[in-house]
Design an enzyme around this catalytic site. Structure first.
Site, PDB file in Angstrom:
ATOM      1  N   LEU A 102      82.834  19.317  25.528  1.00 17.27           N
ATOM      2  CA  LEU A 102      81.914  20.101  26.369  1.00 17.27           C
ATOM      3  C   LEU A 102      82.640  21.306  26.963  1.00 17.27           C
ATOM      4  CD1 LEU A 102      78.886  19.771  27.200  1.00 17.27           C
ATOM      5  CD2 LEU A 102      79.727  18.906  29.393  1.00 17.27           C
ATOM      6  N   GLY A 103      83.070  22.216  26.090  1.00 24.45           N
ATOM      7  CA  GLY A 103      83.640  23.486  26.531  1.00 24.45           C
ATOM      8  C   GLY A 103      82.538  24.518  26.637  1.00 24.45           C
ATOM      9  N   ARG A 143      88.215  15.014  27.293  1.00 24.71           N
ATOM     10  CA  ARG A 143      89.406  14.331  27.814  1.00 24.71           C
ATOM     11  C   ARG A 143      89.159  13.740  29.197  1.00 24.71           C
ATOM     12  NH1 ARG A 143      92.007  18.518  25.100  1.00 24.71           N
ATOM     13  NH2 ARG A 143      91.689  19.857  26.899  1.00 24.71           N
ATOM     14  N   THR A 144      88.421  14.495  30.028  1.00 17.07           N
ATOM     15  CA  THR A 144      88.136  14.015  31.385  1.00 17.07           C
ATOM     16  C   THR A 144      86.664  14.245  31.724  1.00 17.07           C
ATOM     17  OG1 THR A 144      88.748  16.183  32.245  1.00 17.07           O
ATOM     18  CG2 THR A 144      90.452  14.473  32.329  1.00 17.07           C
ATOM     19  N   ILE A 147      79.896  22.011  13.833  1.00 16.44           N
ATOM     20  CA  ILE A 147      80.020  23.469  13.815  1.00 16.44           C
ATOM     21  C   ILE A 147      81.418  23.866  14.291  1.00 16.44           C
ATOM     22  CG2 ILE A 147      77.565  24.035  14.060  1.00 16.44           C
ATOM     23  CD1 ILE A 147      79.582  24.291  17.131  1.00 16.44           C
ATOM     24  N   ARG A 172      85.306  22.395  13.278  1.00 11.99           N
ATOM     25  CA  ARG A 172      86.274  22.518  12.196  1.00 11.99           C
ATOM     26  C   ARG A 172      86.114  21.334  11.267  1.00 11.99           C
ATOM     27  NH1 ARG A 172      86.584  26.908  13.383  1.00 11.99           N
ATOM     28  NH2 ARG A 172      88.345  28.181  14.014  1.00 11.99           N
ATOM     29  N   GLU A 219      87.762  24.783   3.235  1.00 16.86           N
ATOM     30  CA  GLU A 219      86.905  25.960   2.974  1.00 16.86           C
ATOM     31  C   GLU A 219      87.648  26.987   2.131  1.00 16.86           C
ATOM     32  OE1 GLU A 219      85.559  27.383   6.769  1.00 16.86           O
ATOM     33  OE2 GLU A 219      84.872  25.405   7.364  1.00 16.86           O
ATOM     34  N   HIS A 224      80.029  28.269   6.828  1.00 15.31           N
ATOM     35  CA  HIS A 224      80.722  28.692   8.050  1.00 15.31           C
ATOM     36  C   HIS A 224      80.153  30.015   8.584  1.00 15.31           C
ATOM     37  CE1 HIS A 224      84.723  28.206  10.402  1.00 15.31           C
ATOM     38  NE2 HIS A 224      83.853  28.895  11.127  1.00 15.31           N
TER      39      HIS A 224
HETATM   40  C1  8YV Z   1      85.587  32.586  12.503  1.00 19.10           C
HETATM   41  C2  8YV Z   1      85.396  30.641  13.909  1.00 19.10           C
HETATM   42  O1  8YV Z   1      86.556  33.106  13.300  1.00 19.10           O
HETATM   43  O2  8YV Z   1      85.648  31.645  16.023  1.00 19.10           O
HETATM   44  C3  8YV Z   1      85.961  30.714  15.279  1.00 19.10           C
HETATM   45  O3  8YV Z   1      86.754  29.826  15.633  1.00 19.10           O
HETATM   46  O4  8YV Z   1      85.538  29.670  13.243  1.00 19.10           O
HETATM   47  C4  8YV Z   1      84.648  31.779  13.352  1.00 19.10           C
HETATM   48  O5  8YV Z   1      84.030  32.527  14.323  1.00 19.10           O
HETATM   49  C5  8YV Z   1      84.863  33.666  11.818  1.00 19.10           C
HETATM   50  O6  8YV Z   1      84.176  33.091  10.806  1.00 19.10           O
HETATM   51  C6  8YV Z   1      85.777  34.742  11.303  1.00 19.10           C
HETATM   52  O7  8YV Z   1      86.563  34.277  10.286  1.00 19.10           O
END
Ligand code: 8YV
Length: 320
Positions: A152-153, A175-176, A230, A232, A261, A279
């Site tokens: 939750l950032g 984490r907290t 959404i 990594r 990717e 992405h």
């Molecule tokens: C990529 C992203 O940076 O901000 C991030 O962490 O994964 C994306 O916004 C964007 O696709 C440019 O490569």
């Protein structure tokens, strides 16, 4: 001794869109890593402009650039950068948090709804000319669900704000427990997954979160469960996810990110209960323009004032 040119020398590690290349070329003596790193140029480089998704920025590259002062990242995630190595060398690292949060949150909601209501599948049904032969099958629903936000950032909070308008229950794991946040908190991914039937992954990538969403988390999410990632690809154990989708351990997944990717496993492509995007979370012209500008502004602010605009926490103490 090599004298620095009037305009600071900046090395771009990968091509950026033209609207970002233009201010880089205008503001700095720009070198392109993809053209090769001239040994005579390397000692003049004071800044790096780098892209989250293109290559790892490791200690070996930093060691080839003895005058390096700042690494400015195009992206909020900086798991591509060895931040500890940068901090140890006194190199400040900046990212582009803030300017993409709302865009990525929009995409998360779009992907969530597309996955649960099976919108791409419905469109494929129409385009294939199948509608006259029969209505598209009824879909699962978002109604009555509890959505768990893993991380939750700033982006997680932007997603939660939107979900409140969708009238669903919300819970989170971090984490907290956060002061001033009323949503139920769970200390780990398994207990959050067990309490919800949608899990939205928003934690940063990197070693600390690698494989966090594993077979046990997917089992806890359960047969009505929907996973949205959404963040990594590295955060999810991809083979475990494929197995969970194949054998009904979870219901469906919406994925904007993948482990390797731009490669997407054939096994995922073959599945009907997934929505797959290349992405595109931050991928609008407006947001990518703002990200590029913030990266350039960080470089400019550093060279002019010694105070970059958005240093990452691990190097904030170096940022003036
Ligand atoms: C990529 C992203 O940076 O901000 C991030 O962490 O994964 C994306 O916004 C964007 O696709 C440019 O490569």
């Amino acid at each position: 001794m090599i004298s620095h040119p009037a305009r600071p020398a900046v090395l771009a590690t990968a091509p950026f869109p033209p609207f970002t290349m233009a201010p880089l070329e205008a503001g700095f003596t720009l070198h392109r890593l993809w053209d090769g790193l001239d040994p005579a140029v390397a000692p003049t480089i004071r800044g790096l402009a780098t892209n989250t998704l293109h290559g790892r920025l490791d200690a070996a590259l930093m060691d080839r650039l003895p005058a390096l002062e700042i690494i400015a990242n195009f992206g909020v995630g900086y798991d591509n950068i060895d931040v500890a190595a940068a901090a140890a060398r006194g190199i400040v690292v900046t990212n582009t948090g803030g300017v993409l949060d709302e865009e990525v949150a929009d995409l998360a909601l779009a992907l969530l709804l597309a996955t649960i209501r099976r919108l791409p599948q419905a469109e494929r049904h129409l385009r294939a000319g199948l509608w006259p032969q029969g209505a598209f099958p009824l879909s699962p629903t978002l109604r009555g669900r509890t959505v768990g936000i893993l991380g939750l950032g700033a982006i997680g909070k932007a997603i939660a704000r939107r979900l409140e308008g969708f009238d669903v229950a919300i819970a989170y794991c971090g984490r907290t427990r956060q002061a001033g946040v009323a949503y139920p908190w769970y200390p780990d991914a398994v207990s959050l997954a067990a309490a919800v039937d949608v899990l939205v992954v928003v934690v940063p990538g990197g070693a600390a979160t690698a494989g966090l969403v594993d077979a046990a988390v997917l089992r806890a999410l359960g047969p009505q469960g929907v996973l949205v990632n959404i963040a990594r690809g590295s955060v999810v154990d991809e083979p475990a996810l494929v197995a969970a989708l194949q054998n009904g351990t979870i219901q469906a997944a919406g994925l904007d990110v993948f482990a390797h990717e731009p490669q997407v496993p054939e096994a995922l492509l073959a599945l009907d209960n997934v929505v797959l995007l290349p992405h595109v979370g931050s991928g609008s012209v407006a947001t990518r323009t703002a990200m590029g500008q913030l990266m350039v502004d960080n470089l400019t602010a550093w060279f002019e004032t010694g105070r970059p605009l958005t240093p990452v926490p691990e190097t904030r103490h170096l940022a003036g």
